[in-house]
Design a protein around this motif. Structure first.
Motif, PDB file in Angstrom:
ATOM      1  N   ARG A 147       0.831  -1.204   0.000  1.00  0.00           N
ATOM      2  CA  ARG A 147       0.000   0.000   0.000  1.00  0.00           C
ATOM      3  C   ARG A 147       0.862   1.250   0.000  1.00  0.00           C
ATOM      4  N   ASP A 148       1.942   1.223   0.781  1.00  0.00           N
ATOM      5  CA  ASP A 148       2.845   2.378   0.809  1.00  0.00           C
ATOM      6  C   ASP A 148       3.469   2.600  -0.570  1.00  0.00           C
TER       7      ASP A 148
ATOM      8  N   VAL B 235       2.252   1.617  -3.503  1.00  0.00           N
ATOM      9  CA  VAL B 235       1.201   2.074  -4.426  1.00  0.00           C
ATOM     10  C   VAL B 235       0.900   3.553  -4.215  1.00  0.00           C
ATOM     11  N   GLU B 236       0.830   3.972  -2.953  1.00  0.00           N
ATOM     12  CA  GLU B 236       0.505   5.364  -2.658  1.00  0.00           C
ATOM     13  C   GLU B 236       1.606   6.309  -3.108  1.00  0.00           C
ATOM     14  N   ARG B 237       2.848   5.850  -3.087  1.00  0.00           N
ATOM     15  CA  ARG B 237       3.965   6.717  -3.459  1.00  0.00           C
ATOM     16  C   ARG B 237       4.131   6.848  -4.975  1.00  0.00           C
TER      17      ARG B 237
ATOM     18  N   ASN C 180      -5.358   5.032  -5.554  1.00  0.00           N
ATOM     19  CA  ASN C 180      -4.236   5.693  -4.894  1.00  0.00           C
ATOM     20  C   ASN C 180      -4.342   7.206  -5.060  1.00  0.00           C
ATOM     21  N   ASP C 181      -3.423   7.915  -4.415  1.00  0.00           N
ATOM     22  CA  ASP C 181      -3.472   9.377  -4.417  1.00  0.00           C
ATOM     23  C   ASP C 181      -3.317   9.954  -5.819  1.00  0.00           C
TER      24      ASP C 181
ATOM     25  N   CYS D 237      -6.616  10.112  -7.472  1.00  0.00           N
ATOM     26  CA  CYS D 237      -7.417  11.181  -6.856  1.00  0.00           C
ATOM     27  C   CYS D 237      -6.987  12.544  -7.386  1.00  0.00           C
TER      28      CYS D 237
ATOM     29  N   ARG E 157     -10.661  10.217  -2.111  1.00  0.00           N
ATOM     30  CA  ARG E 157     -10.793   8.768  -2.139  1.00  0.00           C
ATOM     31  C   ARG E 157     -12.224   8.355  -1.799  1.00  0.00           C
TER      32      ARG E 157
END
Length: 609
Positions: A278-279, A281-283, A301-302, A305, A312
Motif C-alpha cells: 500500500r505504501d 502504491v501510494e507513493r 491511490n493518491d 485522486c 478517495r
C-alpha cells in the motif's frame, strides 16, 4: 416434593412433578396406590394399563407378580437410563417371601435386587410409603442432574479439544492445569510438559513488563483480557496470537483462568506485506486502481485522486464516468469487459478529458484480472502517464516525416540525374552512373522501410484476427510477378486465422523478397507452408539460397544489433522481428541440409467469437 425436579429417561425436559407408574397385579392394591398418587400435587399418575416398554415414568411401584412378568423389560429400561437412576419400589406381602426366594431357598438376585431399588412389605403405612417414594424420586432427580452435568462437561471437553484455537486453563496462581491438543500443535509443548508450568513457558521476551503487569491486573480484578501477543514455540520460533484470557469467578473472586489463543502469524505477515504494498502504491505517481466486475472503484491511490480532482471517499463505489468524458470512460469499460470475458491482461492507451481538473494526460494502461479465493471479482489497472513521451513521439514523427520528405526529394533528383548519365555515357563513366542510381534506389527503399517502422512504433495497434493463408497467397502471387525467374510455391489451408499486428503483410513480404533477391541460384525457389500446431499457426519460409548471415539471423531472432542497422535489408528484418514480437509470436532461423534457409514463425490463433 417441591424441591425436586423430574426428567424422564427419554428426555432432558424438566417438570415439577414426579411421574409414578403403579405396576400392580392386585386390583385392591392398585386402587389404593392410584388414589394415593392422585391425592398428591407432587406426583402425576402414569396410566397403569400402558405397556411397560413405552411408559414414561420417574418411579415404578411394582408387586411380585408383575416383577416376575416384566423383570427383563424393567432391567433394560434401567440400563438405558444409566448413569441416571430409574428406581423401582417393590411391594410384597409381609409373609410372602416367594418373590425373593427360589425353590431351592436362594435369593433371586437377578429378579429382585437387579430390578428393585427398595423392597417394602404390605400393608405399609402411608407415611412410610410417602417417605420411600420421596427418597427414590429425589435420588432420581439428583442422578439426572449429575448425568446432565456430566454430559455437558463431556460436550465442553470435546468442544475444547476440537477447537482450532490453543486453549489452556490455570489456577488462581497462574499454574497451568490443562491444555488442549491445539495448544500442543501450536506451541510444540505436550500436555505433560505444559501442565504444572506457568505461562512463562511460552514467553518470547518480545512483550514488555508493563504488558504482563496490565494483563495480570486485569484478570485478577475479574475482567477479561484481549490483546495480541508474541509467544515462543518449543523449537525457539515465534508466533503471533490473538489472545483472550477470562477469569472463572466464584464468590466474587477469580478461582481459575482460561486462555484462548488464535494463531494469527500468517495474517500479520500478510498485513505487513499489504501495508508495504500500500505504501508503494501510494507513493507511485501513476494512477492505480482496483475495480469490481461492475466497474466500481474498490481501491484507488493518491495519483488517481489528483488527476480526478476527487477524494478517495468520493471515488470509492463509483467509476470513470464520474470524472472524465463519456467517450473515454466507455472505451475503458470496453477494455475492462475484455479482461473479464477472457481473464487475460490487456494493454491500451487513452487520452481522457477530466471534468473536475484542467490536467492533461495520455495514459498507457495495463489491466489485469483480479481474483479473491480463486474467483474473478474485478480488475486491477496500472496507468502509466506517458504524456511527455507521447508529445516527444509526435514531435519525432513530424521531424521524421519532414526529414524523410527532404531526403526522398533529393535522392529522387540524384537518381533522375544518374539515369540521364546512364543514357548518355559509356565505359567507366556509365558504370559510375549505374552505382549512383543503384545507391539512390537503396536509399529510397531504406526510407520507405524506415517510414513503416516509425508508423508501427508510434502507433502500435493491438493484434487483430488476420487470415494468414489469404495474405500469404496474395503476396506470393505479387512477388512471383515481379521476379518471373523465381518459383514460389504455397501450401496452405483454405483459411488460417491468427492474431497479428496490422503490419504482418509487410513483414511476410519482406521475407519473400529477401528469399528471392538474395538468392544466388539461377532459378530461385521459395516454398511457403502453413500449418496448425495446437493453439499456434505455423508459417515456414524455405529457400535454396546461400544461407542467412549471422548478423541478419541475430536481427530476426532477437532484434539485436539495432544500433548498427544501416542498410535496407537490415531494417526490413528488424521490422519482421518487431511485427512478430508485437503479435505475440516467435521466430526461429535454421540452415537447411541441402542448402538455403528455413525461417519458422509461430503466431497465436485468433480466439473464436
Amino acid at each position: 416434593m417441591n424441591d425436586t425436579l423430574s426428567v424422564n429417561d427419554f428426555s432432558d425436559d424438566v417438570t415439577d412433578q414426579a411421574a409414578l407408574f403403579p405396576l400392580l397385579s392386585d386390583k385392591g392394591d392398585r386402587r389404593l396406590i392410584v388414589e394415593w398418587i392422585e391425592s398428591h400435587d407432587s406426583y402425576t399418575l402414569v396410566d397403569p394399563d400402558q405397556p411397560v416398554e413405552t411408559a414414561t415414568f420417574d418411579c415404578c411401584i411394582v408387586d411380585g407378580e408383575m416383577l416376575q412378568t416384566h423383570a427383563e423389560t424393567l432391567r433394560a429400561r434401567k440400563r438405558k437410563a444409566e448413569p441416571a437412576l430409574l428406581p423401582c419400589l417393590l411391594l410384597i406381602p409381609g409373609a410372602d417371601l416367594s418373590v425373593i426366594e427360589t425353590d431351592r431357598g436362594e435369593i433371586a438376585d437377578s429378579v429382585v435386587f437387579e430390578t428393585a431399588d427398595e423392597v417394602v412389605s404390605m400393608p405399609i403405612k402411608k407415611a412410610e410409603l410417602e417417605w420411600r417414594v420421596e427418597a427414590l424420586t429425589r435420588l432420581r432427580t439428583q442422578s439426572l442432574r449429575l448425568k446432565k452435568r456430566t454430559e455437558t462437561l463431556e460436550l465442553f471437553k470435546q468442544a475444547v479439544e476440537s477447537s482450532g484455537h490453543a486453549i489452556w486453563m490455570s489456577d488462581a496462581t497462574g499454574t497451568i492445569k490443562y491444555v488442549n491438543s491445539e495448544f500442543e500443535s501450536i506451541t510444540g509443548y505436550s500436555r505433560t510438559e505444559a501442565v504444572g508450568e506457568s505461562p512463562e513457558l511460552i514467553s518470547s521476551g518480545a512483550m514488555t513488563d508493563d504488558y504482563y503487569s496490565d494483563l495480570w491486573e486485569t484478570i485478577t480484578a475479574g475482567d477479561t483480557w484481549h490483546e495480541e501477543i508474541t509467544n515462543q514455540r518449543r523449537d525457539g520460533s515465534q508466533y503471533v496470537a490473538d489472545q483472550t484470557i477470562a477469569p472463572i469467578v466464584e464468590d466474587g473472586e477469580p478461582k481459575a483462568f482460561v486462555a484462548v489463543q488464535r494463531d494469527i502469524t500468517e495474517r500479520k505477515e500478510i498485513e505487513q506485506r499489504l501495508s508495504l504494498y500500500r505504501d508503494i502504491v501510494e507513493r507511485l505517481e501513476d494512477p492505480i486502481m482496483l475495480q469490481s466486475c461492475e466497474g466500481e472503484f474498490r481501491l484507488v491511490n493518491d495519483a488517481l485522486c489528483s488527476f480526478a480532482g476527487l477524494s478517495r471517499d468520493e471515488l470509492l463505489g463509483d467509476g470513470e464516468y464520474e470524472f472524465m468524458d463519456a467517450a473515454t470512460a466507455t472505451e475503458i469499460a470496453r477494455q475492462k469487459q475484455r479482461v473479464i470475458e477472457t481473464e487475460q491482461p490487456v494493454e491500451y492507451s487513452v487520452e481522457p478529458t477530466f471534468t473536475h481538473t484542467d490536467k492533461e494526460a495520455v495514459f498507457y494502461t495495463s489491466r489485469y484480472p483480479y481474483y479473491e479465493d480463486g474467483e474473478l471479482t474485478g480488475t486491477v489497472a496500472i496507468c502509466r502517464d506517458v504524456t511527455n513521451l507521447d508529445k516527444r513521439t509526435r514531435q519525432l514523427k513530424v521531424f521524421d516525416n519532414i526529414l524523410r520528405h527532404n531526403i526522398r526529394n533529393d535522392v529522387n533528383v540524384i537518381r533522375g540525374r544518374g539515369k540521364q548519365l546512364q543514357d548518355e555515357l559509356d565505359g567507366d563513366l556509365k558504370a559510375a552512373a549505374d552505382v549512383i542510381v543503384e545507391r539512390a534506389n537503396g536509399l529510397l527503399t531504406t526510407s520507405e522501410k524506415s517510414r513503416k517502422i516509425t508508423d508501427g512504433l508510434s502507433d502500435p495497434r493491438d493484434p487483430a484476427p488476420v487470415d494468414l493463408g489469404q495474405v500469404v497467397r496474395n503476396l506470393a502471387e505479387e512477388t512471383g510477378q515481379k521476379w518471373s525467374n523465381a518459383s514460389i510455391d504455397v501450401s496452405a489451408p483454405a483459411q488460417l486465422v491468427v492474431s497479428a499486428s496490422d503490419s504482418i503483410d509487410t513483414a511476410i513480404e519482406e521475407l519473400l523478397i529477401n528469399a528471392v533477391v538474395h538468392n544466388d541460384s539461377d532459378e530461385p525457389r521459395v516454398s511457403v507452408d502453413l500449418t496448425v500446431d495446437s493453439s499456434w499457426g505455423i508459417l515456414r519460409v524455405r529457400d535454396n539460397g546461400p544461407g542467412i548471415p549471422e548478423f541478419d539471423r541475430n536481427v530476426l531472432e532477437s532484434g539485436g544489433a539495432i544500433e548498427t542497422l544501416s542498410h535496407g535489408s537490415g531494417l526490413g528484418l528488424w521490422l519482421v522481428y518487431w511485427t512478430i514480437t508485437h503479435s505475440g509470436g516467435k521466430i526461429r532461423v535454421d540452415d537447411r541440409e541441402q542448402g538455403g534457409t528455413e525461417i519458422t514463425i509461430r503466431l497465436p490463433l485468433a480466439a473464436e467469437k
